[in-house]
Design an enzyme around this catalytic site. Structure first.
Site, PDB file in Angstrom:
ATOM      1  N   ASP A 178      35.780  44.141  40.687  1.00 37.62           N
ATOM      2  CA  ASP A 178      35.254  43.353  42.117  1.00 37.62           C
ATOM      3  C   ASP A 178      33.976  44.098  42.379  1.00 37.62           C
ATOM      4  OD1 ASP A 178      34.785  43.465  44.558  1.00 37.62           O
ATOM      5  OD2 ASP A 178      36.387  43.763  45.344  1.00 37.62           O
TER       6      ASP A 178
ATOM      7  N   TYR B  30      38.416  41.786  54.935  1.00 36.75           N
ATOM      8  CA  TYR B  30      37.569  42.155  55.472  1.00 36.75           C
ATOM      9  C   TYR B  30      37.364  42.187  57.406  1.00 36.75           C
ATOM     10  CZ  TYR B  30      35.713  40.555  50.765  1.00 36.75           C
ATOM     11  OH  TYR B  30      35.092  40.719  49.707  1.00 36.75           O
TER      12      TYR B  30
ATOM     13  N   ARG C 216      40.736  40.919  46.923  1.00 37.07           N
ATOM     14  CA  ARG C 216      41.164  41.672  46.888  1.00 37.07           C
ATOM     15  C   ARG C 216      42.709  42.677  46.470  1.00 37.07           C
ATOM     16  NH1 ARG C 216      37.540  44.421  51.136  1.00 37.07           N
ATOM     17  NH2 ARG C 216      35.837  44.250  50.348  1.00 37.07           N
TER      18      ARG C 216
ATOM     19  N   SER D 246      32.334  45.127  45.953  1.00 35.90           N
ATOM     20  CA  SER D 246      32.177  46.712  46.131  1.00 35.90           C
ATOM     21  C   SER D 246      31.745  47.210  45.365  1.00 35.90           C
ATOM     22  CB  SER D 246      34.378  46.642  45.476  1.00 35.90           C
ATOM     23  OG  SER D 246      34.357  47.826  45.595  1.00 35.90           O
TER      24      SER D 246
ATOM     25  N   GLN E 115      40.854  45.361  41.337  1.00 38.72           N
ATOM     26  CA  GLN E 115      39.544  46.686  41.727  1.00 38.72           C
ATOM     27  C   GLN E 115      38.529  46.346  41.031  1.00 38.72           C
ATOM     28  OE1 GLN E 115      41.827  49.515  43.129  1.00 38.72           O
ATOM     29  NE2 GLN E 115      40.136  50.080  45.146  1.00 38.72           N
TER      30      GLN E 115
END
Lengths: 363, 363
Positions: free
Chosen positions: A128, A226, A120, A131, A125
């Site tokens: 991901d 998380y 993360r 996500s 990003q």
């Protein structure tokens, strides 16, 4: 360098690991892209569209003899065996702890990259997949809730009287929860949201929802953004304090997942039985035991007039965009995995970049 | 004066003709309200809630021996026989032209009031069930479309790339169409809409949608605010000019219904086959032959990758609010049907008010 994209084989899985649009860009970068015939059909991408994009539409076996095999879901036994030594395999591997299937692949000389191990960090990003897929799940969960709810979500003023907006509670304000809030607000529901991590309050409020605040005596913020598991005492207190808020809700969307742990039980049977008949619970954690005591994976049940929806694969219910986002994640990842050469892209040492190093399954 | 509300018997019908909230007000006005046990369960209204509201929860037969029998849907043969001479029967009777079932009821001395014959005058607006139920259908049709569509409705900007908003076309801008436009706009779709009545353009635009303008050489505005049937020539021209707009749509919601006539065919097979795979057509006219050539009533079909949804009872899919609105329509109608007396409400001469006179089925 050949990329092989086989058709997904898991029951109900409609996604595909690349789309014609993304494949076209990969071809332009010098990759040979092989897609199994029919691999995109369930996601609304036709073989002809892949062909137009410069993809070779092939038999299943050819995909597995590629240099890189790209998939969405965990490999089956057959698939794990089919990936040849010296190649790279990438998907959500959906493994926790000891995993003989993946270990065997690594022992056979395959480099296995787990998409859910994506670090993360901001550089990663755009790669991901947890996500990107959670975003879709949050959207689709609200559509699912609206389709099971026997009333309007928005306030309605009509000549036959008015309807109040639905009171909707979102549990868990991660990517899925935030998108659920945004979508429910779009549809005109009154939205409240709860997360153990206090830093989410601002995000919740910025989407037009009201944060539910409970005093648990400890924080649920864990590593890497998380949530972490709470102590038993804090859990009991959480259930009790949340109970009253939840019993008043007309719709609940739960998204509280902790990687490789059973989902926290946030909605007891007692709370469900206090809810108004016709209320709807959409449990995004149903595959991991559920945030609601009564959830059944892949079933819609009616408990004393409350409808509890336990679908376990929302991204697959929005297969075209879910595949497009996943394909984009993979293509962004590929960019850091190869370097250009006169004979096309060449694989880098995957242990050298912190992203691929973190994703690699160890022997 | 006794009001009898039996459980609906038509397959799949979940609505009920009164709710506890509305019944409570009727009881306060001096009506005795009898509801069949379990009549509200499918609409999320429990027997206990009716009892609390002062309703007598009774056996089926007792409902049919009331002074007024209130239902949602057309009576079955058995129901038509069960209504006793001297009483009043009210529901959507769903009859066109000669109707032996209703004629027999009238001959047996029952005054039959057809909710769909409600005159379109402002005094009757609060009693107009076609309107209240169409509003719900328009909302629910969009939720249905979103649940079948493999992509996002709203534009999405994410770190895995962006998704364009869905291009959604609504055909017919009556009550259902306008609510469909409003709901699709809420969900973030780009909305275009078409209606044969040019005066709808302003309403369409005021909801944030773009009116589609076609030059047909004649207007489709009929009496009482309903659409009238076009000439064959104008129909052909309409199909041809609409074709290009429709082929570009990702989602189409069709609402073009003409009372007691087959639905106009607005979407040909050729147009469906020009649409992008994964596109969705929700045909609200599927029960009347459909606005889309390929619609099948009560089925969801996939024609070359285009999903065509032919559900025929959307209000029943939002049963709690649909029942609440319908119950409110009935209760507003009852107000003009009775006058107070020392012994409670007494029935007026139904031929004297223009509203009830228009609703009465003639022998």
């Amino acid at each position: 360098m050949k990329l092989g994209i086989p058709k997904e084989t898991l029951a109900g899985e409609r996604r595909v690991a690349t789309t014609p649009e993304v494949a076209k860009k990969l071809v332009a970068k010098g990759f040979e892209v092989l897609v199994e015939a029919g691999a995109g059909v369930a996601a609304h991408y036709r073989d002809a569209a892949y062909t137009e994009a410069g993809v070779q539409v092939v038999e299943r076996d050819a995909c597995f003899s590629a240099d890189l095999v790209l998939k969405v879901r965990r490999p089956s036994d057959d698939e794990a065996r089919a990936v040849r030594s010296g190649s790279v395999y990438i998907s959500l591997v959906e493994g926790c702890g000891d995993d003989p299937l993946l270990s065997r692949m690594v022992e056979n000389g395959v480099q296995v990259l787990a998409m859910e191990r994506m670090p993360r960090i901001s550089r990663a990003q755009s790669m991901d997949a947890l996500s990107s897929q959670s975003n879709i799940a949050g959207y689709r969960a609200v559509i699912e809730a609206a389709s099971h709810y026997g009333r309007f979500f928005p306030m309605m003023m009509t000549s036959a009287g008015s309807a109040k907006p639905a009171r909707l509670v979102v549990l868990g304000a991660g990517v899925a929860g935030l998108q659920a809030i945004a979508t429910a607000r779009r549809l005109g529901a009154d939205v409240l949201a709860y997360d153990v991590r206090p830093e989410t309050k601002e995000q919740i409020a910025s989407l037009g929802a009201k944060p539910i605040e409970l005093d648990l005596g400890e924080s649920g913020a864990g590593e890497g953004g998380y949530a972490k598991e709470l102590s038993d005492e804090a859990k009991a207190r959480q259930q009790q304090l949340l109970g009253d808020e939840l019993a008043k809700a007309h719709v609940i969307i739960t998204t509280a997942l902790i990687p490789c742990r059973p989902a926290p039980e946030l909605i007891t049977t007692e709370v469900v039985e206090r809810m108004r008949t016709g209320s709807v619970i959409v449990d995004l954690a149903a595959a991991n035991g559920g945030n609601c005591k009564l959830s059944e994976p892949d079933q819609v049940i009616d408990h004393q007039g409350v409808i509890i929806v336990g679908h376990t694969n929302y991204p697959s219910m929005v297969p075209a965009d879910a595949s497009a986002f996943y394909a984009k994640n993979l293509s962004n990842l590929l960019e850091i995995m190869v370097e250009p050469s006169d004979s096309g892209p060449v694989l880098r040492d995957l242990t050298e970049d912190e992203i691929t190093a973190a994703m690699l399954i160890a022997r």
